[in-house]
Structures are given as C-alpha cells and as structure tokens.
Design a protein around this motif. Structure first.
Motif, short mmCIF file in Angstrom:
data_model
loop_
_atom_site.label_atom_id
_atom_site.label_comp_id
_atom_site.label_asym_id
_atom_site.label_seq_id
_atom_site.Cartn_x
_atom_site.Cartn_y
_atom_site.Cartn_z
N GLU A 220 30.13 32.50 36.10
CA GLU A 220 30.93 32.96 37.24
C GLU A 220 32.09 33.84 36.78
O GLU A 220 32.40 34.85 37.41
N ARG B 271 39.07 37.63 40.78
CA ARG B 271 38.47 38.51 41.79
C ARG B 271 39.55 39.28 42.55
O ARG B 271 39.43 40.49 42.78
N VAL C 118 32.68 37.91 37.87
CA VAL C 118 33.81 38.48 38.61
C VAL C 118 34.66 39.41 37.73
O VAL C 118 35.65 39.96 38.20
#
Length: 217
Positions: free
Chosen positions: A97, A72, A101
């Motif tokens: 996840e 990120r 990102v």
C-alpha cells in the motif's frame, strides 16, 4: 535529480519520545535538518505547507488516520516532497500500500540510525529504497521470478516499477490498455504474484539491492 545542499526533513509520529529521538538522529547527520514535526495527519498537512520539507518520515499509525492517508494527501499538498515510511509493522500488505501511494522507502524502526540518514539522502536524490530486512524477505521467495517473462512483459515490469498506470504503459509501448492488462495478468501468474502492487514492491526491492551493491572496480 540534482543533489540538494541541505535536505529538509519533517517527522510524523504520534509518540513524542520516539519522534524526538528520530529528530536527534536526523539533525546530527551531515546535510540534514529537521524543519517540522507532527503527531497526526492534520498537523502534518498544515505544517508541511509552511515547512516545505524535501523528505517526510511517516509512521503508519496516527490518531486521526494512517500514514498511507497522509502520504496520499501530501502528494497533493507538496508534490515535490518524498515520503519514507518508518514503522514497527513488518507487513507485506502495508508495504504494498505504501509503494502504491508513492512512498519512496519503507523502513522498520529496528533499523540503525545511520541507515535512516542514508536512506533520507538517497530518497532526496530520487531513489526508491527498502530496508535490508524487507528486501531479504521479498527477494528470498523466488530465485528469479522473471526468468520466464517475455521481453515485453519485462518492459512492463520496469514501467510498473516506475509508477506508470496501465494507460501510460500502453502509450509508452504503443499498445492498447487492454493489451497491457493481458500482459500484466500473464506476468503476475509467471511471478507467482496476485496484485499489481506486489509487482511494484518486487521491482523496488530489486532496485534497492542494486543500489546497495558496491560499484565494480
């Protein structure tokens, strides 16, 4: 995306022996060069700015954060760099996840060395890939979960896979953001999924399968 003559790679793993082993594999591959190594999120961020890698191999567990946190932040520091998760965790949540990102690939550390090099090269050229084991697990659950989707829902499916937000999808299709949300709710139900990130993971797996298939003769 044009092919890069020499692909610069940074490796982020807190285990030095593992990191050095991966670096050796990468450096032996034609067209790849390790330009930086790091053992933590902080080290990776400071060294990435100086090294300007094209591709970053990221472990998920780091002493001062997670690989998700690093990916990120890397998107803010060096937006042009693409991230590849290289982990021992075979976990659907972590996969979702990572894709959310902006990870371009999710590889398990059981993968062959030559495959790591191949994925780095493909990711540097703009592809999004998953390793074969992850693809098999993801796609084996449903023969064709898109069979009952409407044409609009299928378009939205592809746009989610491209990383567009609901607002961007609405702009692309000329509909309100609320309408997009309604379509996504419907397609989640039809595909047997619960979250938007699972949709992104499914699309990425299908594109990886397509990439692996040999071109027709």
């Amino acid at each position: 995306m044009a092919e890069i003559p020499e692909i610069h790679v940074m490796i982020v793993d807190d285990h030095e022996i593992v990191r050095r082993g991966i670096a050796e594999i990468v450096d032996r591959a034609d067209g790849l060069k390790v330009v930086a190594e790091a053992g933590s999120v902080g080290e990776a961020l400071s060294r990435a700015e100086l090294a300007a890698p094209h591709v970053v191999l990221v472990d998920l567990q780091l002493p001062d954060g997670t690989g998700i946190d690093l990916i990120r932040q890397l998107r803010l520091v060096i937006p042009s760099a693409r991230s590849v998760v290289l982990t021992s965790f075979d976990d659907d949540e972590a996969l979702a996840e990572a894709l959310e990102v902006g990870a371009a690939a999710y590889l398990l550390k059981t993968v062959a060395g030559v495959e790591i090099a191949n994925v780095i090269k493909a990711v540097a050229m703009g592809r999004t890939l998953l390793d074969e084991r992850t693809v098999t697990r993801t796609t084996s659950k449903h023969a064709d979960p898109t069979a009952t989707l409407t044409p609009t829902e299928k378009k939205i499916l592809g746009l989610i896979g491209d990383g567009l937000s609901n607002r961007e999808i609405g702009d692309a299709l000329g509909v309100a953001e609320k309408t997009v949300k309604n379509h996504i709710t419907a397609l989640l139900s039809k595909m047997g999924l619960q979250r938007r990130t699972q949709v992104a993971a499914w699309v990425a797996s299908q594109r990886a399968v397509a990439w692996r298939q040999p071109a027709p003769r």
